[in-house]
Design a protein around this motif. Structure first.
Motif, PDB file in Angstrom:
ATOM      1  N   ARG A  29      48.185 -23.689 -20.486  1.00 22.05           N
ATOM      2  CA  ARG A  29      47.215 -23.299 -21.513  1.00 22.05           C
ATOM      3  C   ARG A  29      47.599 -21.966 -22.141  1.00 22.05           C
ATOM      4  O   ARG A  29      47.680 -21.832 -23.369  1.00 22.05           O
ATOM      5  CB  ARG A  29      45.803 -23.210 -20.914  1.00 22.05           C
ATOM      6  CG  ARG A  29      44.742 -22.709 -21.894  1.00 22.05           C
ATOM      7  CD  ARG A  29      43.382 -22.586 -21.224  1.00 22.05           C
ATOM      8  NE  ARG A  29      43.348 -21.647 -20.117  1.00 22.05           N
ATOM      9  CZ  ARG A  29      43.235 -20.326 -20.256  1.00 22.05           C
ATOM     10  NH1 ARG A  29      43.149 -19.771 -21.449  1.00 22.05           N
ATOM     11  NH2 ARG A  29      43.198 -19.540 -19.181  1.00 22.05           N
ATOM     12  N   LEU A  30      47.858 -20.983 -21.308  1.00 21.97           N
ATOM     13  CA  LEU A  30      48.195 -19.648 -21.798  1.00 21.97           C
ATOM     14  C   LEU A  30      49.550 -19.639 -22.512  1.00 21.97           C
ATOM     15  O   LEU A  30      49.716 -18.982 -23.547  1.00 21.97           O
ATOM     16  CB  LEU A  30      48.186 -18.646 -20.645  1.00 21.97           C
ATOM     17  CG  LEU A  30      46.804 -18.382 -20.045  1.00 21.97           C
ATOM     18  CD1 LEU A  30      46.937 -17.736 -18.669  1.00 21.97           C
ATOM     19  CD2 LEU A  30      45.967 -17.529 -20.979  1.00 21.97           C
ATOM     20  N   VAL A  65      41.232 -19.301 -13.157  1.00 18.88           N
ATOM     21  CA  VAL A  65      39.950 -19.564 -13.816  1.00 18.88           C
ATOM     22  C   VAL A  65      39.816 -21.066 -14.068  1.00 18.88           C
ATOM     23  O   VAL A  65      40.683 -21.662 -14.710  1.00 18.88           O
ATOM     24  CB  VAL A  65      39.850 -18.787 -15.141  1.00 18.88           C
ATOM     25  CG1 VAL A  65      38.605 -19.173 -15.909  1.00 18.88           C
ATOM     26  CG2 VAL A  65      39.889 -17.292 -14.884  1.00 18.88           C
ATOM     27  N   LEU A  78      44.934 -25.526 -10.748  1.00 17.13           N
ATOM     28  CA  LEU A  78      44.403 -24.467 -11.611  1.00 17.13           C
ATOM     29  C   LEU A  78      45.522 -23.606 -12.193  1.00 17.13           C
ATOM     30  O   LEU A  78      45.524 -23.304 -13.388  1.00 17.13           O
ATOM     31  CB  LEU A  78      43.441 -23.564 -10.835  1.00 17.13           C
ATOM     32  CG  LEU A  78      42.039 -24.082 -10.611  1.00 17.13           C
ATOM     33  CD1 LEU A  78      41.278 -23.140  -9.686  1.00 17.13           C
ATOM     34  CD2 LEU A  78      41.302 -24.241 -11.925  1.00 17.13           C
ATOM     35  N   GLU A  98      54.294 -25.959 -13.615  1.00 18.83           N
ATOM     36  CA  GLU A  98      53.355 -26.637 -14.504  1.00 18.83           C
ATOM     37  C   GLU A  98      53.114 -28.092 -14.098  1.00 18.83           C
ATOM     38  O   GLU A  98      52.088 -28.663 -14.446  1.00 18.83           O
ATOM     39  CB  GLU A  98      53.839 -26.559 -15.955  1.00 18.83           C
ATOM     40  CG  GLU A  98      53.695 -25.175 -16.542  1.00 18.83           C
ATOM     41  CD  GLU A  98      53.972 -25.126 -18.036  1.00 18.83           C
ATOM     42  OE1 GLU A  98      54.295 -26.166 -18.647  1.00 18.83           O
ATOM     43  OE2 GLU A  98      53.863 -24.017 -18.592  1.00 18.83           O
ATOM     44  N   PRO A 125      38.818 -24.510 -15.799  1.00 15.47           N
ATOM     45  CA  PRO A 125      38.553 -24.848 -17.197  1.00 15.47           C
ATOM     46  C   PRO A 125      37.094 -25.258 -17.388  1.00 15.47           C
ATOM     47  O   PRO A 125      36.426 -25.680 -16.435  1.00 15.47           O
ATOM     48  CB  PRO A 125      39.493 -26.029 -17.465  1.00 15.47           C
ATOM     49  CG  PRO A 125      39.743 -26.627 -16.128  1.00 15.47           C
ATOM     50  CD  PRO A 125      39.653 -25.500 -15.132  1.00 15.47           C
ATOM     51  N   GLU A 155      43.428 -14.585 -13.961  1.00 19.41           N
ATOM     52  CA  GLU A 155      43.299 -15.521 -15.092  1.00 19.41           C
ATOM     53  C   GLU A 155      43.961 -16.868 -14.784  1.00 19.41           C
ATOM     54  O   GLU A 155      43.565 -17.896 -15.323  1.00 19.41           O
ATOM     55  CB  GLU A 155      43.911 -14.903 -16.347  1.00 19.41           C
ATOM     56  CG  GLU A 155      43.783 -15.737 -17.593  1.00 19.41           C
ATOM     57  CD  GLU A 155      42.379 -15.802 -18.160  1.00 19.41           C
ATOM     58  OE1 GLU A 155      42.086 -16.764 -18.875  1.00 19.41           O
ATOM     59  OE2 GLU A 155      41.571 -14.896 -17.878  1.00 19.41           O
ATOM     60  N   LEU A 156      44.952 -16.862 -13.896  1.00 19.41           N
ATOM     61  CA  LEU A 156      45.627 -18.112 -13.531  1.00 19.41           C
ATOM     62  C   LEU A 156      44.757 -19.011 -12.644  1.00 19.41           C
ATOM     63  O   LEU A 156      45.091 -20.173 -12.430  1.00 19.41           O
ATOM     64  CB  LEU A 156      46.956 -17.811 -12.830  1.00 19.41           C
ATOM     65  CG  LEU A 156      47.991 -17.068 -13.667  1.00 19.41           C
ATOM     66  CD1 LEU A 156      49.213 -16.729 -12.828  1.00 19.41           C
ATOM     67  CD2 LEU A 156      48.382 -17.863 -14.904  1.00 19.41           C
ATOM     68  N   TRP A 199      47.432 -25.680 -14.809  1.00 18.04           N
ATOM     69  CA  TRP A 199      46.603 -25.831 -16.013  1.00 18.04           C
ATOM     70  C   TRP A 199      46.618 -24.548 -16.839  1.00 18.04           C
ATOM     71  O   TRP A 199      46.864 -24.565 -18.041  1.00 18.04           O
ATOM     72  CB  TRP A 199      45.174 -26.177 -15.584  1.00 18.04           C
ATOM     73  CG  TRP A 199      44.187 -26.277 -16.697  1.00 18.04           C
ATOM     74  CD1 TRP A 199      43.635 -25.255 -17.416  1.00 18.04           C
ATOM     75  CD2 TRP A 199      43.628 -27.471 -17.231  1.00 18.04           C
ATOM     76  NE1 TRP A 199      42.758 -25.749 -18.346  1.00 18.04           N
ATOM     77  CE2 TRP A 199      42.735 -27.098 -18.255  1.00 18.04           C
ATOM     78  CE3 TRP A 199      43.776 -28.821 -16.928  1.00 18.04           C
ATOM     79  CZ2 TRP A 199      42.009 -28.028 -18.986  1.00 18.04           C
ATOM     80  CZ3 TRP A 199      43.043 -29.740 -17.660  1.00 18.04           C
ATOM     81  CH2 TRP A 199      42.185 -29.351 -18.673  1.00 18.04           C
ATOM     82  N   ASN A 200      46.340 -23.428 -16.170  1.00 20.77           N
ATOM     83  CA  ASN A 200      46.239 -22.161 -16.882  1.00 20.77           C
ATOM     84  C   ASN A 200      47.579 -21.641 -17.371  1.00 20.77           C
ATOM     85  O   ASN A 200      47.658 -21.046 -18.447  1.00 20.77           O
ATOM     86  CB  ASN A 200      45.510 -21.127 -16.023  1.00 20.77           C
ATOM     87  CG  ASN A 200      44.034 -21.406 -15.975  1.00 20.77           C
ATOM     88  OD1 ASN A 200      43.399 -21.588 -17.000  1.00 20.77           O
ATOM     89  ND2 ASN A 200      43.484 -21.480 -14.777  1.00 20.77           N
ATOM     90  N   GLU A 217      36.787 -29.080 -21.455  1.00 16.94           N
ATOM     91  CA  GLU A 217      38.042 -28.572 -21.986  1.00 16.94           C
ATOM     92  C   GLU A 217      39.150 -29.615 -21.849  1.00 16.94           C
ATOM     93  O   GLU A 217      39.370 -30.164 -20.779  1.00 16.94           O
ATOM     94  CB  GLU A 217      38.446 -27.285 -21.248  1.00 16.94           C
ATOM     95  CG  GLU A 217      39.627 -26.581 -21.856  1.00 16.94           C
ATOM     96  CD  GLU A 217      39.920 -25.243 -21.201  1.00 16.94           C
ATOM     97  OE1 GLU A 217      41.000 -24.718 -21.432  1.00 16.94           O
ATOM     98  OE2 GLU A 217      39.060 -24.726 -20.456  1.00 16.94           O
TER      99      GLU A 217
END
Length: 89
Positions: A13-14, A67, A6, A40, A69, A64-65, A9-10, A73
Motif C-alpha cells: 500500500r505504502l 496498522v 499486515l 509482499e 486496513p 505504520e507497517l 499489505w502495508n 479497504e
C-alpha cells in the motif's frame, strides 16, 4: 489478519502510494529486490532490522507497517508494469 499479512499489505500500500517499484524500495532500504517481493507475498519473516529499513525507506514509523486496513479497504493494486520514466527528463 496476522502480522506477516499486515506487513505485506502495508508495504505494498505504502509503496504503491509513493509510486515506488519494488526495485526502488529495495534500493532505498538496502535490501535485495527479490526480498521485497517475498515480503509482499508473505514468503519471508522479516527481522525488526529489516522492517526498520523498509519503514525508513517509505518515510513512515515501523508501527505504520502493522496498522490494520479499514474494513472496506481494497487490496492495493500493483503498479503498472514496465520501466518508470526518468525524473531527469
Amino acid at each position: 489478519m496476522d502480522s506477516r499479512e499486515l506487513v505485506a499489505w502495508n508495504m505494498r500500500r505504502l509503496r504503491v502510494e509513493r509510486k515506488l517499484s519494488q526495485e526502488k524500495l529495495a534500493e532505498l532500504a538496502a535490501v535485495d529486490r527479490t526480498y521485497v517481493s517475498r515480503l509482499e507475498r508473505m514468503m519471508e519473516n522479516p527481522s525488526i532490522g529489516i522492517l526498520d529499513k523498509v519503514a525508513t525507506a517509505l518515510s513512515v514509523s515501523i508501527a505504520e507497517l502493522f496498522v490494520p486496513p479499514a474494513q472496506d479497504e481494497a487490496r492495493p493494486k500493483p503498479l503498472k508494469a514496465g520501466r518508470r520514466p526518468s525524473s531527469a527528463s
